[in-house]
Design a protein around this motif. Sequence first.
Motif, PDB file in Angstrom:
ATOM      1  N   TRP A  72       0.854  -1.187   0.000  1.00 44.39           N
ATOM      2  CA  TRP A  72       0.000   0.000   0.000  1.00 44.39           C
ATOM      3  C   TRP A  72       0.890   1.237   0.000  1.00 44.39           C
ATOM      4  CZ3 TRP A  72      -5.313   0.338  -0.322  1.00 44.39           C
ATOM      5  CH2 TRP A  72      -6.015  -0.867  -0.207  1.00 44.39           C
ATOM      6  N   GLU A  73       0.543   2.195  -0.812  1.00 47.19           N
ATOM      7  CA  GLU A  73       1.283   3.452  -0.854  1.00 47.19           C
ATOM      8  C   GLU A  73       0.270   4.588  -0.812  1.00 47.19           C
ATOM      9  OE1 GLU A  73       5.028   5.414  -3.314  1.00 47.19           O
ATOM     10  OE2 GLU A  73       4.542   3.284  -3.424  1.00 47.19           O
ATOM     11  N   ALA A  74       0.501   5.551   0.075  1.00 46.20           N
ATOM     12  CA  ALA A  74      -0.460   6.640   0.286  1.00 46.20           C
ATOM     13  C   ALA A  74       0.239   7.991   0.128  1.00 46.20           C
ATOM     14  CB  ALA A  74      -1.077   6.542   1.675  1.00 46.20           C
ATOM     15  N   PHE A  75      -0.481   8.943  -0.468  1.00 45.17           N
ATOM     16  CA  PHE A  75       0.042  10.311  -0.588  1.00 45.17           C
ATOM     17  C   PHE A  75      -1.132  11.263  -0.732  1.00 45.17           C
ATOM     18  CE2 PHE A  75      -0.354   8.655  -4.855  1.00 45.17           C
ATOM     19  CZ  PHE A  75      -0.852   9.711  -5.607  1.00 45.17           C
ATOM     20  N   ASP A  76      -0.886  12.527  -0.432  1.00 45.45           N
ATOM     21  CA  ASP A  76      -1.887  13.592  -0.568  1.00 45.45           C
ATOM     22  C   ASP A  76      -1.430  14.543  -1.653  1.00 45.45           C
ATOM     23  OD1 ASP A  76      -3.458  12.651   1.626  1.00 45.45           O
ATOM     24  OD2 ASP A  76      -1.935  13.493   2.969  1.00 45.45           O
ATOM     25  N   ALA A  77      -2.355  14.941  -2.515  1.00 43.00           N
ATOM     26  CA  ALA A  77      -2.019  15.870  -3.599  1.00 43.00           C
ATOM     27  C   ALA A  77      -3.152  16.870  -3.775  1.00 43.00           C
ATOM     28  CB  ALA A  77      -1.776  15.114  -4.900  1.00 43.00           C
ATOM     29  N   GLN A  78      -2.771  18.055  -4.215  1.00 39.65           N
ATOM     30  CA  GLN A  78      -3.757  19.114  -4.431  1.00 39.65           C
ATOM     31  C   GLN A  78      -3.347  19.922  -5.651  1.00 39.65           C
ATOM     32  OE1 GLN A  78      -4.523  21.707  -1.061  1.00 39.65           O
ATOM     33  NE2 GLN A  78      -5.034  23.458  -2.388  1.00 39.65           N
ATOM     34  N   THR A  79      -4.345  20.257  -6.478  1.00 42.27           N
ATOM     35  CA  THR A  79      -4.113  21.156  -7.594  1.00 42.27           C
ATOM     36  C   THR A  79      -5.073  22.331  -7.485  1.00 42.27           C
ATOM     37  OG1 THR A  79      -4.137  21.377 -10.009  1.00 42.27           O
ATOM     38  CG2 THR A  79      -5.695  19.819  -9.062  1.00 42.27           C
ATOM     39  N   ASP A  80      -4.551  23.507  -7.771  1.00 46.12           N
ATOM     40  CA  ASP A  80      -5.376  24.714  -7.666  1.00 46.12           C
ATOM     41  C   ASP A  80      -5.838  25.207  -9.029  1.00 46.12           C
ATOM     42  OD1 ASP A  80      -5.091  24.856  -4.852  1.00 46.12           O
ATOM     43  OD2 ASP A  80      -3.076  25.706  -5.114  1.00 46.12           O
ATOM     44  N   MET A  81      -5.447  24.508 -10.086  1.00 45.99           N
ATOM     45  CA  MET A  81      -5.829  24.912 -11.437  1.00 45.99           C
ATOM     46  C   MET A  81      -6.433  23.714 -12.160  1.00 45.99           C
ATOM     47  SD  MET A  81      -2.431  27.065 -12.543  1.00 45.99           S
ATOM     48  CE  MET A  81      -3.147  27.400 -14.157  1.00 45.99           C
ATOM     49  N   PRO A  82      -7.455  23.925 -13.001  1.00 52.59           N
ATOM     50  CA  PRO A  82      -8.039  22.818 -13.758  1.00 52.59           C
ATOM     51  C   PRO A  82      -6.981  22.174 -14.668  1.00 52.59           C
ATOM     52  CG  PRO A  82      -9.423  24.779 -13.888  1.00 52.59           C
ATOM     53  CD  PRO A  82      -8.121  25.215 -13.274  1.00 52.59           C
ATOM     54  N   GLY A  83      -7.130  20.908 -14.887  1.00 48.99           N
ATOM     55  CA  GLY A  83      -6.203  20.172 -15.746  1.00 48.99           C
ATOM     56  C   GLY A  83      -6.114  18.724 -15.320  1.00 48.99           C
ATOM     57  N   ARG A  84      -5.797  17.863 -16.245  1.00 46.55           N
ATOM     58  CA  ARG A  84      -5.737  16.436 -15.944  1.00 46.55           C
ATOM     59  C   ARG A  84      -4.330  16.059 -15.470  1.00 46.55           C
ATOM     60  NH1 ARG A  84      -8.086  12.653 -20.542  1.00 46.55           N
ATOM     61  NH2 ARG A  84      -7.964  11.134 -18.804  1.00 46.55           N
ATOM     62  N   TRP A  85      -4.320  15.284 -14.395  1.00 47.19           N
ATOM     63  CA  TRP A  85      -3.075  14.736 -13.863  1.00 47.19           C
ATOM     64  C   TRP A  85      -3.218  13.220 -13.753  1.00 47.19           C
ATOM     65  CZ3 TRP A  85       1.310  17.621 -12.545  1.00 47.19           C
ATOM     66  CH2 TRP A  85       1.152  18.999 -12.607  1.00 47.19           C
ATOM     67  N   PHE A  86      -2.094  12.544 -13.864  1.00 47.30           N
ATOM     68  CA  PHE A  86      -2.105  11.084 -13.869  1.00 47.30           C
ATOM     69  C   PHE A  86      -1.026  10.544 -12.931  1.00 47.30           C
ATOM     70  CE2 PHE A  86      -3.644  12.518 -17.959  1.00 47.30           C
ATOM     71  CZ  PHE A  86      -4.751  11.708 -18.204  1.00 47.30           C
ATOM     72  N   VAL A  87      -1.303   9.376 -12.385  1.00 46.87           N
ATOM     73  CA  VAL A  87      -0.305   8.625 -11.629  1.00 46.87           C
ATOM     74  C   VAL A  87       0.148   7.458 -12.495  1.00 46.87           C
ATOM     75  CG1 VAL A  87       0.155   7.209  -9.591  1.00 46.87           C
ATOM     76  CG2 VAL A  87      -1.283   9.249  -9.406  1.00 46.87           C
ATOM     77  N   GLU A  88       1.462   7.358 -12.708  1.00 46.87           N
ATOM     78  CA  GLU A  88       1.998   6.307 -13.578  1.00 46.87           C
ATOM     79  C   GLU A  88       2.950   5.411 -12.798  1.00 46.87           C
ATOM     80  OE1 GLU A  88       3.651   6.692 -17.903  1.00 46.87           O
ATOM     81  OE2 GLU A  88       5.390   6.670 -16.555  1.00 46.87           O
ATOM     82  N   VAL A  89       2.740   4.095 -12.916  1.00 45.41           N
ATOM     83  CA  VAL A  89       3.688   3.095 -12.422  1.00 45.41           C
ATOM     84  C   VAL A  89       4.585   2.735 -13.603  1.00 45.41           C
ATOM     85  CG1 VAL A  89       3.965   0.820 -11.375  1.00 45.41           C
ATOM     86  CG2 VAL A  89       1.991   2.250 -10.777  1.00 45.41           C
ATOM     87  N   SER A  90       5.844   3.127 -13.542  1.00 42.99           N
ATOM     88  CA  SER A  90       6.672   3.160 -14.744  1.00 42.99           C
ATOM     89  C   SER A  90       7.306   1.830 -15.126  1.00 42.99           C
ATOM     90  CB  SER A  90       7.777   4.218 -14.571  1.00 42.99           C
ATOM     91  OG  SER A  90       7.213   5.476 -14.327  1.00 42.99           O
ATOM     92  N   SER A  91       6.557   0.750 -15.015  1.00 41.84           N
ATOM     93  CA  SER A  91       7.044  -0.560 -15.460  1.00 41.84           C
ATOM     94  C   SER A  91       5.871  -1.368 -15.976  1.00 41.84           C
ATOM     95  CB  SER A  91       7.721  -1.329 -14.319  1.00 41.84           C
ATOM     96  OG  SER A  91       8.952  -0.743 -13.979  1.00 41.84           O
TER      97      SER A  91
END
Length: 556
Positions: A72-91
């Motif tokens: 399990w991996e946990a993190f908090d993220a926040q964006t203040d501007m509209p736009g798409r963001w992605f989480v990538e597992v690079s393998s």
Amino acid sequence: MLTSSTLFTAPSPGVIRLSPDQPVVPLEARSRWWIDESARATVDDVEAAGEHLPWATQARGRQFKLDGKALWEAFDAQTDMPGRWFVEVSSSGVDRVQMFYRDAAQRWVVQEAGDTRPVSAWPLPGRVPTFDMSPQTGKPVRYWLRVEHARVDFASPISIYHQGELFAAREREQFMLGAYFGLSVLIALVSAGNAIAYRDRTFATYAVYVAALALGQAAYLGVGAQHLWDRALKWNEISTFLLPGLSASAALWFVRTVTEPARFSRALDLAVWSLILALLSAVALDTWLTSRATFGLQMALTALAIVAVIGLILYVWVQGDDPHIRLIALGFVPVLAMAVFPVLRGLNLIPVSLLTRYGVTIGAMIEMPILFYALMLRANRRREAEVRASALSRNDALTGLAHTRTLLQRLEAALTRARSLRHPCALMAVRIANFDAIVAEFGRDAIEKVLVVAASHLRRAIGDIDLAARVGNHDFALLLEGPTSTSTALSKAQHVIASGLRQADALPPGLTIKFHVAVALLPDQDYDAAASLKWVLGGVTHMPNDARKLIRPLNF
């Protein structure tokens, strides 16, 4: 609820502020991890346990042995501007990855990717698991990643990407991989064509090696799962381990074919075959048992195969009997150097990196043109030797000119056409008039050079459809097959005379060739080919060595 007796829990690394100014955010040191030993905990369980779990801060290069467990991996993220963001597992090749977060209505959003699902069913189809992040702005969102992976330690970097950067990176990957697989298909097909056309087993094994390596890379990089066998989940699971092992066996087989160790030692050749068989057996065993131990055995034998390839090439290089082995060795250097990284990764000795993912692909792109060029040079050299050997029945071994038998066959056909079409051809007999003088002054050692130079002069004097032949010790004949006039025949004869009188670089200083030429337009009377040749040769034979006129027309 989950509980833990661990007294220490790493503090939260804080909220990740997402901004287009930093389009890529690695999660090392920005997230925390925990391993669920039972692999049964749900996201609700993990959320409820919260800080009671033994969370640890993620560090670069950390590897996790997850057989039967869940990371399990946990993190908090926040964006203040509209736009798409992605989480990538690079393998690619990860068994199962899930991402959870709560939407604005506090409902769970669940996304899943990995080898347990067809790529077309992933949140964002591609080579590697990629997940959409929450569209919420102005407030932190907690994300949970759950990873299941077996047989190889999980060590894939996980990063957050802005949409523009992610798509640009994928376009670059597609360009590189498209170039590699396109080149592989082209070289494999051309090599297979050469193998069939020239019955060359070296090109046949090279075609198999290139195709096997390309398929192995397709499985290893996730290209196969994305484009070739999207719905074949069981095959996708097997191919990731099976095809790279087969490509290693094909590489060793190809090197054995190129180096031919049996020429030097039957024991060495048997050892190479034994290693190929052992590697194939390990691949089969790993496909059947699918365990960490069997895959480790396969990786160990693959490392041994790399050593064997290097050893075979160096051994033949030292023997020095193959002029192209240096170029072949140069071609193998990129792949051999780069293959070390995925092997070490498979043995869990190094973490995932650019070289573990793309090293073999980059090395193969450099290797393939070099090896193909080296094999073409090698094959051309062998074919030239075969052509020369087969031509001995038709051509003179020293000068390369046609034999008398070949000349008579061509002359008979030319006479038949000349009589039918009423267009004369011409036959010239050429003798080296100063042959005896050359022997007396320069010795027998110079004679072979003189004959070769004379043959070269005669070949340059005729056209593509004409024929030059050696018909005696120092006698030659030129057949001008096309419609020929007296002026054309005399012009050719003058060219022959003049070429012999010029000093040739291949001959000793002061040595020139004095040609005598007898020429006739044919057909003449009812002479057949043999009679015509005898007549023209008689004409040049009766010319005295000191004759002032070096050209003797016989019937004009």
